[in-house]
Design an enzyme around this catalytic site. Structure first.
Site, PDB file in Angstrom:
ATOM      1  N   ASN A  77       0.817  -1.207   0.000  1.00 27.14           N
ATOM      2  CA  ASN A  77       0.000   0.000   0.000  1.00 27.14           C
ATOM      3  C   ASN A  77       0.859   1.268   0.000  1.00 27.14           C
ATOM      4  O   ASN A  77       1.002   1.931  -1.024  1.00 27.14           O
ATOM      5  CB  ASN A  77      -0.955  -0.032   1.194  1.00 27.14           C
ATOM      6  CG  ASN A  77      -2.032   1.036   1.114  1.00 27.14           C
ATOM      7  OD1 ASN A  77      -1.885   2.007   0.384  1.00 27.14           O
ATOM      8  ND2 ASN A  77      -3.096   0.871   1.855  1.00 27.14           N
ATOM      9  N   ASP A  78       1.481   1.560   1.133  1.00 24.68           N
ATOM     10  CA  ASP A  78       2.233   2.803   1.219  1.00 24.68           C
ATOM     11  C   ASP A  78       3.363   2.890   0.191  1.00 24.68           C
ATOM     12  O   ASP A  78       3.687   3.976  -0.283  1.00 24.68           O
ATOM     13  CB  ASP A  78       2.813   2.976   2.630  1.00 24.68           C
ATOM     14  CG  ASP A  78       1.715   3.246   3.656  1.00 24.68           C
ATOM     15  OD1 ASP A  78       0.653   3.757   3.248  1.00 24.68           O
ATOM     16  OD2 ASP A  78       1.919   2.940   4.842  1.00 24.68           O
TER      17      ASP A  78
END
Lengths: 469, 100
Positions: free
Chosen positions: A391-392
Site C-alpha cells: 500500500n504505502d
C-alpha cells in the site's frame, strides 16, 4: 613446538580464516555464487575454531567440547525448524546470543585477569572490556524485545512510557558513567556487573518504544552491534580475527540499517526516538473519492493479453499465504509469452530482503525478482501492474504531495504502468493511515477480496482464457 | 597507547573499509541471507570463549567462558545452516526441473 611457534601458527590460520570470511561474504553479490560463499565462510570458521583448540592457554576440554555440542544441536534445530516468515525473529535471536556471548567473554576476561596473582587490566583493555560488556548487553535485551514483538509475544505497538526519552537518556548516562569507572578502576568486578545491568536495562528501553513496522531497522542495527561487541572484545583479548570478523558484521549491519532508513524516508534518530505515530499521521480527507472496481474475469483478461506484467508484492501477500498462487499466475502468464517481473520494495518484508526469500521459497526464480530501481525502470513499458499486499510503497503522494508524511519516500512508480490492478480486502488505508492516491486514478482498478482466494480464481480464469486461446 | 593497540586499530579500520565495499555490492535480494550469514560470523566470539572457558584458572571466569562457548556455537551452527537452507531456495529460471 615452542609456545611462540604455536601462537604464530594459530595467527597464520586466523589470516586464512579472515580471507575466507571476506571472500565468502563477497560471494553473496550473486545468487549463483552465494552458496559456495557461505560454505567458504563456514570453512573459515571451522579452521579458526580447530586452530584455537591448540592454544596452550586451554588446559581443559571436558566442558568446552560439550558446550560446543549443545550449541550445535540448538542452532541446527533452530535453523531447520524456523519457517521463512519467522526469519526476522530468528536473526534477532542470533543477534542476542552473539551479543551476549561477547559481553560474557569480556566479563570473563576481566575477572580472570583480576584473579591472577599480580594481574592488572591495562587501560586500553579496560576500555575494550567496558565497550564489549555495554554493547553486548544492550544487544541481548534489545534483540529479545525485537524478537518478541516480531513474533507477537510482545505487543507490537510502540510502548510509550511517560518521559521515556528522559528515562532512556538517564540509563544511557548511568551506562557511560559505570563504563568510565570501570576503565579507571578495572579491579572492581562489581562495577562490571553494574555496567552489564545498565546495558540490559537500556536495551529494553531502546526497543520497547519501537513499533512493528520499524522492526527491520532495529534488527539490522542490533545485527551491527553484535559484530561490534565481538570486535570490542577482540581488542580486549588481543585477537585480530575477532576484530576483523566483528567489524565486517558491524559494517554490514550499519549499511543495512542505512538502507532501511532511506527506504522509509526516515532518519535513524527518528526511528529510535520519535515513537511511531508521532511523526504526523494525518487524518485523510473525509470526502469519498470515486474509484473503479474490476471483476476477476476482466482482470484475468487484462493480464492474459498483456505482453508485460509486473507483480508488486508486499508483505500482505505473505500474511495471506498467497505466494504460491502468485507464482502460479506468473508461470501461466510466462508460459503464454508474457514477460513477468516481481518488483520488491526494500521495506516489503519484516527484515531486509525478507520478501525475496518468501518469493524464492514459493519457487519464484531469482532472475524474475527486481529491486526498487530496476522495477521502476520497467513501469514505462509495463502494460499491467498487479499490486498485492502493498500500500504505502505504491502511493504516488510520496512524489506529488509535499505535505504528506511519506513525501520523499522512494516508492514503486506503478502509476506509470498502462493499467494497474490493486488487490485488496477493502478501501481501508495502509499502515501509516494515509489515503492512497493510486486507488483513485483512472488507470487503476480495485479487485477486492482475500488475496489468496482472488489469486486462485485469477489463475483459473487465466488458464481458461489461454486454453481457449 | 601501546603498539598492540595501534596494530589492532589499524586492522579494525581497514576491516571496516573492506566490509563497506564488500557489503555495498550485495543485492537486496540476498540481504536476509547476508544477515543470517553475518550472525554466523559474529559467532567468531567462540574463539575468545574457548580460551576463557578452557583456561582452568578461575572458576567464575571458566563458567562464563563455557556458557559463552554454547551461545556462540548457536550462532555458528544455526547461522551457517539457516543461510544454506535459504540459499538453496534461490533458483534460476527453469533451473529446477521439479518445479511444479
Amino acid at each position: 613446538m615452542s609456545d611462540l611457534d604455536v601462537i604464530n601458527v594459530i595467527n597464520a590460520v586466523y589470516v586464512v580464516a579472515a580471507a575466507l570470511f571476506i571472500y565468502g561474504i563477497s560471494g553473496l553479490r550473486k545468487p549463483s555464487t552465494a552458496r559456495s560463499g557461505n560454505r567458504m565462510a563456514a570453512a573459515g570458521m571451522l579452521i579458526a575454531i580447530v586452530a584455537t583448540l591448540f592454544d596452550r592457554e586451554i588446559a581443559r576440554f571436558e566442558f568446552i567440547i560439550p558446550a560446543i555440542a549443545v550449541g550445535a544441536v540448538v542452532g541446527a534445530w533452530m535453523a531447520r525448524a524456523v519457517p521463512m516468515t519467522g526469519m526476522p525473529q530468528m536473526v534477532a535471536i542470533f543477534n542476542a546470543t552473539g551479543g551476549i556471548a561477547s559481553a560474557i567473554v569480556a566479563l570473563g576476561e576481566l575477572i580472570r585477569t583480576n584473579e591472577r596473582p599480580g594481574g592488572e587490566v591495562e587501560v586500553d583493555s579496560a576500555v575494550a572490556i567496558a565497550l564489549g560488556i555495554a554493547i553486548g548487553t544492550v544487544t541481548l535485551t534489545g534483540s529479545l524485545v525485537a524478537a518478541g514483538k516480531l513474533h507477537g509475544t510482545i505487543n507490537q505497538n510502540p510502548v510509550l512510557l511517560p518521559a521515556r526519552n528522559v528515562v532512556t537518556a538517564g540509563a544511557g548516562v548511568v551506562l557511560v558513567a559505570l563504563g568510565v569507572v570501570l576503565v579507571v578502576a578495572p579491579d572492581l568486578t562489581w562495577v562490571a556487573l553494574g555496567l552489564a545491568a545498565a546495558g540490559l536495562l537500556l536495551g529494553v528501553l531502546l526497543a520497547i518504544p519501537i513499533g512493528g513496522a520499524d522492526m527491520p531497522v532495529l534488527v539490522a542495527l542490533f545485527n551491527s552491534y553484535s559484530g561490534l561487541a565481538a570486535a570490542a572484545t577482540g581488542f580486549a583479548i588481543d585477537n585480530n580475527l575477532l576484530i576483523i570478523a566483528g567489524s565486517l558484521v558491524g559494517a554490514s549491519g550499519l549499511i543495512l540499517t542505512a538502507i532501511m532508513c532511506r527506504a522509509m524516508n526516515r532518519s535513524l534518530v527518528n526511528v529510535m526516538f520519535a515513537g511511531f505515530g508521532q511523526t504526523g499521521v494525518i487524518v485523510a480527507d473525509q470526502e469519498q473519492r470515486p474509484y473503479r472496481t474490476v471483476t476477476t474475469e476482466d482482470a484475468a483478461t487484462l493480464l492474459a493479453y498483456a505482453r508485460s506484467v509486473v507483480f508488486v508484492a508486499g508483505y500482505g501477500l505473505a500474511v495471506a499465504q498467497a505466494q504460491h498462487e502468485l507464482r502460479k499466475l506468473g508461470d501461466l502468464l510466462e508460459g503464454n509469452g508474457t514477460t513477468v517481473r516481481y518488483g520488491v520494495h526494500p521495506v516489503a518484508g519484516r527484515m531486509p530482503g525478507h520478501m525475496n526469500v518468501l518469493l524464492a521459497e514459493a519457487d519464484v526464480p531469482y532472475d524474475q525478482l527486481y529491486d526498487l530501481d530496476d522495477t521502476n525502470r520497467e513501469f514505462g513499458q509495463t502494460e499491467v501492474a498487479l499490486v498485492v499486499g502493498a500500500n504505502d510503497v505504491v502511493n504516488p503522494q510520496a512524489r506529488t504531495n509535499p505535505d504528506s508524511p511519506i513525501y520523499g519516500m522512494p516508492i514503486m512508480n506503478v502509476d506509470e504502468a498502462q493499467s494497474v490492478i490493486v488487490m485488496k480486502r477493502t478501501m481501508a488505508s495502509g499502515f501509516s493511515g494515509i489515503d492512497n492516491d493510486l486507488f483513485y486514478m483512472d488507470r487503476t482498478s480495485m479487485l477486492f477480496g482475500d488475496a489468496r482466494a482472488s489469486l486462485r480464481s485469477l489463475v483459473a480464469e487465466v488458464e481458461e482464457i489461454i486454453n481457449d486461446g | 597507547m601501546t603498539a598492540t593497540l595501534i596494530t589492532s586499530l589499524t586492522i579494525f579500520v581497514l576491516a571496516l573499509f573492506v566490509g563497506y565495499y564488500v557489503i555495498t555490492k550485495i543485492p537486496p535480494t540476498l540481504h536476509t541471507p547476508l544477515m543470517s550469514g553475518t550472525n554466523a560470523i559474529s559467532g567468531i566470539i567462540i574463539l575468545g570463549a574457548l580460551v576463557v572457558g578452557g583456561a582452568s584458572e578461575d572458576t567464575a571466569s571458566e563458567i562464563l567462558g563455557v556458557v559463552a562457548v554454547a551461545l556462540a556455537s548457536i550462532n555458528v551452527f544455526g547461522g551457517f545452516l539457516v543461510t544454506e537452507r535459504m540459499l538453496r531456495m534461490f533458483k534460476r529460471r527453469g533451473g529446477d526441473p521439479q518445479r511444479r
